[in-house]
Enzyme design. Sequence first.
Site, PDB file in Angstrom:
ATOM      1  N   GLU A   1       0.783  -1.233   0.000  1.00 10.58           N
ATOM      2  CA  GLU A   1       0.000   0.000   0.000  1.00 10.58           C
ATOM      3  C   GLU A   1       0.820   1.291   0.000  1.00 10.58           C
ATOM      4  O   GLU A   1       0.559   2.207   0.768  1.00 10.58           O
ATOM      5  CB  GLU A   1      -0.935   0.011   1.221  1.00 10.58           C
TER       6      GLU A   1
HETATM    7  C1  TNX Z   1      -4.786  -3.934   4.345  1.00  7.61           C
HETATM    8  S1  TNX Z   1      -3.275  -6.381   4.031  1.00  7.61           S
HETATM    9  C2  TNX Z   1      -3.534  -3.784   4.912  1.00  7.61           C
HETATM   10  C3  TNX Z   1      -3.408  -3.413   6.326  1.00  7.61           C
HETATM   11  C4  TNX Z   1      -4.743  -3.188   6.968  1.00  7.61           C
HETATM   12  C5  TNX Z   1      -5.712  -4.229   6.500  1.00  7.61           C
HETATM   13  C6  TNX Z   1      -7.036  -4.171   7.158  1.00  7.61           C
HETATM   14  C7  TNX Z   1      -2.162  -5.387   3.913  1.00  7.61           C
HETATM   15  C8  TNX Z   1      -0.917  -5.881   3.387  1.00  7.61           C
HETATM   16  N1  TNX Z   1      -2.371  -4.124   4.279  1.00  7.61           N
HETATM   17  O1  TNX Z   1      -2.584  -2.279   6.463  1.00  7.61           O
HETATM   18  O2  TNX Z   1      -4.578  -3.283   8.360  1.00  7.61           O
HETATM   19  O3  TNX Z   1      -5.886  -4.106   5.105  1.00  7.61           O
HETATM   20  O4  TNX Z   1      -7.818  -5.272   6.810  1.00  7.61           O
END
Ligand code: TNX
Length: 506
Positions: free
Chosen positions: A307
């Site tokens: 992300e």
């Molecule tokens: C996505 S899964 C994220 C996390 C969040 C989560 C909540 C991932 C690699 N990154 O930063 O906590 O969704 O479901």
Amino acid sequence: MSTDLAIVPAPVSVEAASGTWFTLEGSTRILAAPGSAEAATAGEQLATVLRRSTGYPLPVSAGPPATRAGAISLELTGDDRLGDEGYELVVTGESATLRANRPAGLFMGAQTLRQLLPPAIEGTTVQPGSWRLPGGRIVDHPRFAWRGAMLDVARHFFTVAEVKRFIDLIALYKLNVLHLHLTDDQGWRIAIGSRPRLATHGGSTQVGGGPGGSYTQPQYAEIVGYARDRHVTVVPEIDVPGHTNAALASYSELSCDGRARELYTGMEVGLSSLCVDEPATWRFLDEVLGELAALTPGPYLHIGGDEVQTLSERQYGGFVERVQQLVGAHGKRAIGWQEIAKARLLPTTAAQWWDPRTGGDAIRAAVRQGTKLVLSPAPMTYLDMKYDEHTRLGLDWAGHVEVRDAYEWEPSTVLDGVGDADVLGVEAPLWSETLRSIADVERMTFPRLPGIAEVGWSPVAARGWEGFRRRLAAHGPRWSAMAVDYHRSPQVPWPDQPARRSGGAR
Ligand code: TNX
């Protein structure tokens, strides 16, 4: 043993000797094959569980068995057909014998033996009970080498005691990896000697603005050791280059504008990034990853990589390529979230698939180059998703995840172009934006995690929803005996009776 024994995950093979039982009594002994300190250790661990609820002394002796009669025997046989974690358990009217090739196999077999006893065996005080093991022979070994759970201690902090409790609960279902998400925007949870402000400042809050917390290095080592004693490998995650606000708040030189960020207590993602082209960032990463590698006996360091919204593709790819080299220079292999598949990965770097909505082509391309995957598809394995619209805790961006969703999926077909040989295993992540206590953690973990454990351990032929939900139902009273909070999913035919009162064999 009958085939509807409530063992989760389901074993490879079960042959029942119906009508035969081995009964634990005050005189029952535990025998460890002579000369094997490791078998004695496994015997002591089993005895510790069984003594609490039976009240029996269950002495563990390592001498040569004159007879196995009246004993639970644990033996390391050097029969490598069982692999590192497989075991054989034979129960007759006179004895129970657990054999394995390696100590981890004895531990796994001991978890099966626990599940063959009545639920009250899990009580923490002496319980009335008839402690009978059903007769027969079980041969068992795992399908995948990596069967993990991830705990996010960054969004909300969990104490060493809470993490140990989590380890105990995942180990009962034969999971062997604990992925600790140690850093994120809202908190930095591991002390780094050369960068003290990461823990003292970066660790000083959490989502919602509570006090946060962090582990000292001895505390982290204590968690790692506790896990290792239960044959669980800790994979620590330092999430970079995004999800780094806590670090950016602690050291101003990590931001491109040279200004320290404010601490963050919200729940947004994608808001932060290290200044990836700065030498100061690489000195920082070298120190952090170096200290963490020295504290971590397992082969992998998780570098996050998810992300990132504030870097160009060139910057992101270059960052991942360099950080995996750095992990290698400290003697470890890197694993990162699926986004890292956009970079050129080393053959030793693994990727964790989590978001089925995007990135499939990049993952398939990486897999064709030899990258191995850990499978954590959010709509099946995300333990922070709500079960249904009534669930008080959790998020729902990947939909609702009921027990059947967590159970009924197949690793070799879930991602087009990716087969068994490309998969290291499966892992269930538990993100903690909405979870404040270990009871919250338990409620999201149970009963879904045992389903994911079965996906990772059991052969396809041993699996099936109807059988699973009946076996799973029998675990409700076990969780009650352990005071584990769990979601009473309407998909599972839970028995009405609480475990404490049922006492005997069911
Ligand atoms: C996505 S899964 C994220 C996390 C969040 C989560 C909540 C991932 C690699 N990154 O930063 O906590 O969704 O479901």
